[in-house]
Design a protein around this motif. Structure first.
Motif, PDB file in Angstrom:
ATOM      1  N   MET A   1     -16.451  10.055 -18.636  1.00 25.54           N
ATOM      2  CA  MET A   1     -16.698   9.210 -19.792  1.00 25.54           C
ATOM      3  C   MET A   1     -16.428   7.747 -19.473  1.00 25.54           C
ATOM      4  N   THR A   2     -15.560   7.497 -18.519  1.00 25.48           N
ATOM      5  CA  THR A   2     -15.223   6.124 -18.168  1.00 25.48           C
ATOM      6  C   THR A   2     -16.424   5.402 -17.577  1.00 25.48           C
ATOM      7  N   ALA A   3     -17.204   6.115 -16.753  1.00 25.49           N
ATOM      8  CA  ALA A   3     -18.366   5.487 -16.142  1.00 25.49           C
ATOM      9  C   ALA A   3     -19.369   5.053 -17.196  1.00 25.49           C
ATOM     10  N   THR A   4     -19.541   5.869 -18.243  1.00 20.44           N
ATOM     11  CA  THR A   4     -20.473   5.520 -19.308  1.00 20.44           C
ATOM     12  C   THR A   4     -19.999   4.270 -20.045  1.00 20.44           C
ATOM     13  N   LYS A   5     -18.711   4.193 -20.333  1.00 23.80           N
ATOM     14  CA  LYS A   5     -18.185   3.014 -21.006  1.00 23.80           C
ATOM     15  C   LYS A   5     -18.331   1.781 -20.132  1.00 23.80           C
ATOM     16  N   ASP A   6     -18.116   1.943 -18.834  1.00 23.41           N
ATOM     17  CA  ASP A   6     -18.296   0.818 -17.919  1.00 23.41           C
ATOM     18  C   ASP A   6     -19.746   0.368 -17.896  1.00 23.41           C
ATOM     19  N   CYS A   7     -20.675   1.313 -17.881  1.00 26.11           N
ATOM     20  CA  CYS A   7     -22.100   0.969 -17.876  1.00 26.11           C
ATOM     21  C   CYS A   7     -22.472   0.196 -19.133  1.00 26.11           C
ATOM     22  N   ILE A   8     -21.983   0.653 -20.252  1.00 26.12           N
ATOM     23  CA  ILE A   8     -22.319  -0.003 -21.520  1.00 26.12           C
ATOM     24  C   ILE A   8     -21.693  -1.393 -21.590  1.00 26.12           C
ATOM     25  N   SER A   9     -20.458  -1.528 -21.138  1.00 26.15           N
ATOM     26  CA  SER A   9     -19.824  -2.854 -21.180  1.00 26.15           C
ATOM     27  C   SER A   9     -20.502  -3.806 -20.198  1.00 26.15           C
ATOM     28  N   ALA A  11     -23.637  -3.619 -19.225  1.00 23.54           N
ATOM     29  CA  ALA A  11     -24.940  -3.928 -19.815  1.00 23.54           C
ATOM     30  C   ALA A  11     -24.793  -4.968 -20.917  1.00 23.54           C
ATOM     31  N   GLY A  12     -23.735  -4.865 -21.703  1.00 27.75           N
ATOM     32  CA  GLY A  12     -23.487  -5.860 -22.751  1.00 27.75           C
ATOM     33  C   GLY A  12     -23.234  -7.242 -22.180  1.00 27.75           C
ATOM     34  N   LYS A  13     -22.446  -7.306 -21.107  1.00 30.08           N
ATOM     35  CA  LYS A  13     -22.181  -8.600 -20.459  1.00 30.08           C
ATOM     36  C   LYS A  13     -23.462  -9.212 -19.909  1.00 30.08           C
ATOM     37  N   THR A  14     -24.256  -8.379 -19.234  1.00 30.07           N
ATOM     38  CA  THR A  14     -25.508  -8.882 -18.668  1.00 30.07           C
ATOM     39  C   THR A  14     -26.465  -9.309 -19.767  1.00 30.07           C
ATOM     40  N   PHE A  60     -31.873  -3.571 -17.563  1.00 30.55           N
ATOM     41  CA  PHE A  60     -31.761  -3.525 -16.106  1.00 30.55           C
ATOM     42  C   PHE A  60     -30.389  -3.012 -15.682  1.00 30.55           C
ATOM     43  N   THR A  61     -29.342  -3.590 -16.230  1.00 32.53           N
ATOM     44  CA  THR A  61     -27.990  -3.196 -15.832  1.00 32.53           C
ATOM     45  C   THR A  61     -27.695  -1.761 -16.235  1.00 32.53           C
ATOM     46  N   LEU A  62     -28.114  -1.361 -17.419  1.00 36.87           N
ATOM     47  CA  LEU A  62     -27.894   0.008 -17.863  1.00 36.87           C
ATOM     48  C   LEU A  62     -28.652   0.995 -16.975  1.00 36.87           C
ATOM     49  N   GLY A  63     -29.898   0.679 -16.637  1.00 35.29           N
ATOM     50  CA  GLY A  63     -30.687   1.548 -15.760  1.00 35.29           C
ATOM     51  C   GLY A  63     -30.095   1.648 -14.369  1.00 35.29           C
ATOM     52  N   GLU A  64     -29.664   0.520 -13.825  1.00 41.41           N
ATOM     53  CA  GLU A  64     -29.072   0.514 -12.488  1.00 41.41           C
ATOM     54  C   GLU A  64     -27.764   1.313 -12.474  1.00 41.41           C
ATOM     55  N   CYS A  65     -26.940   1.100 -13.477  1.00 36.29           N
ATOM     56  CA  CYS A  65     -25.651   1.788 -13.552  1.00 36.29           C
ATOM     57  C   CYS A  65     -25.840   3.289 -13.775  1.00 36.29           C
ATOM     58  N   ALA A  66     -26.768   3.664 -14.635  1.00 36.02           N
ATOM     59  CA  ALA A  66     -27.031   5.079 -14.884  1.00 36.02           C
ATOM     60  C   ALA A  66     -27.568   5.756 -13.627  1.00 36.02           C
ATOM     61  N   ALA A  67     -28.446   5.078 -12.916  1.00 35.99           N
ATOM     62  CA  ALA A  67     -28.980   5.639 -11.666  1.00 35.99           C
ATOM     63  C   ALA A  67     -27.864   5.825 -10.643  1.00 35.99           C
ATOM     64  N   LYS A  68     -26.949   4.874 -10.594  1.00 34.68           N
ATOM     65  CA  LYS A  68     -25.819   4.978  -9.670  1.00 34.68           C
ATOM     66  C   LYS A  68     -24.947   6.183 -10.023  1.00 34.68           C
ATOM     67  N   ASP A  69     -24.695   6.390 -11.308  1.00 34.02           N
ATOM     68  CA  ASP A  69     -23.877   7.524 -11.743  1.00 34.02           C
ATOM     69  C   ASP A  69     -24.581   8.857 -11.502  1.00 34.02           C
ATOM     70  N   ALA A  85     -37.116   0.019 -15.193  1.00 32.84           N
ATOM     71  CA  ALA A  85     -36.836   0.171 -16.623  1.00 32.84           C
ATOM     72  C   ALA A  85     -36.996  -1.156 -17.358  1.00 32.84           C
ATOM     73  N   ALA A  86     -36.494  -2.232 -16.761  1.00 24.28           N
ATOM     74  CA  ALA A  86     -36.614  -3.552 -17.394  1.00 24.28           C
ATOM     75  C   ALA A  86     -38.066  -4.024 -17.402  1.00 24.28           C
ATOM     76  N   GLY A  87     -38.782  -3.771 -16.324  1.00 30.39           N
ATOM     77  CA  GLY A  87     -40.182  -4.186 -16.243  1.00 30.39           C
ATOM     78  C   GLY A  87     -41.060  -3.482 -17.258  1.00 30.39           C
ATOM     79  N   MET A  88     -40.703  -2.254 -17.580  1.00 29.94           N
ATOM     80  CA  MET A  88     -41.477  -1.519 -18.582  1.00 29.94           C
ATOM     81  C   MET A  88     -41.392  -2.171 -19.960  1.00 29.94           C
TER      82      MET A  88
END
Length: 147
Positions: A1-9, A11-14, A60-69, A85-88
C-alpha cells in the motif's frame, strides 16, 4: 500500500509543477490574444491549458510509477509506458483514436529515449573533478606548429 501512496503523492507533485508550467503558457496565450477579459482571461479563456499540463504531468508520473511497481524493474520502459499514457491524453482531448495512438507513440518514444540515454547528463556524469580537468586540458591543448 505504501507504493501506491508514493505513486499518488509523486503524481500530485508532478501535476502541481506541470500545472505551474501550464499557468505560464496560459499567461503567454492570454497576452497575445485580443479580448476584454484582462488578466482574468488566464483562467477564463486559456485556463484549459493549465489543467491540460497538470493532467499530462500527473498521468505521466502515475503511469511510470505504476509500471515500475507492476513490472518490478526501474528502467526506461517505465518512462515509455508513462509517456504513452500521457500522450494518449492529447487524443482524448481531441476525440481522435489516431491522435491518441500518435501521442502515445511520440511521447512514449521521447521519454524512453530521454531515460535510456541517461537523462541528457552526458559523458561527464560519473567522472571526478580531476578527470574533467584533464579532459579539458587535452581538449584545449594548443597544437605545436613547426615553422
Amino acid at each position: 500500500m505504501t507504493a501506491t501512496k508514493d505513486c499518488i503523492s509523486e503524481a500530485g507533485k508532478t501535476a502541481a509543477i506541470a500545472g505551474g508550467m501550464g499557468l505560464f503558457v496560459s499567461t503567454m496565450q492570454n497576452t497575445i490574444q485580443k479580448h476584454k477579459e484582462g488578466a482574468r482571461g488566464v483562467i477564463t479563456r486559456t485556463g484549459g491549458t493549465i489543467a491540460f499540463f497538470a493532467a499530462m504531468g500527473g498521468i505521466f508520473t502515475l503511469g511510470e510509477c505504476a509500471a515500475k511497481d507492476i513490472r518490478g524493474e526501474d528502467d526506461a520502459i517505465n518512462a515509455a509506458i508513462g509517456g504513452c499514457a500521457a500522450g494518449m491524453l492529447a487524443g482524448i482531448k481531441s476525440h481522435s483514436f489516431a491522435k491518441m495512438g500518435a501521442g502515445c507513440a511520440a511521447v512514449g518514444t521521447t521519454m524512453y529515449a530521454y531515460e535510456a540515454t541517461g537523462q541528457l547528463k552526458g559523458s561527464f556524469t560519473d567522472k571526478t573533478r580531476e578527470e574533467k580537468k584533464q579532459h579539458e586540458k587535452e581538449f584545449f591543448k594548443q597544437k605545436q606548429t613547426t615553422e
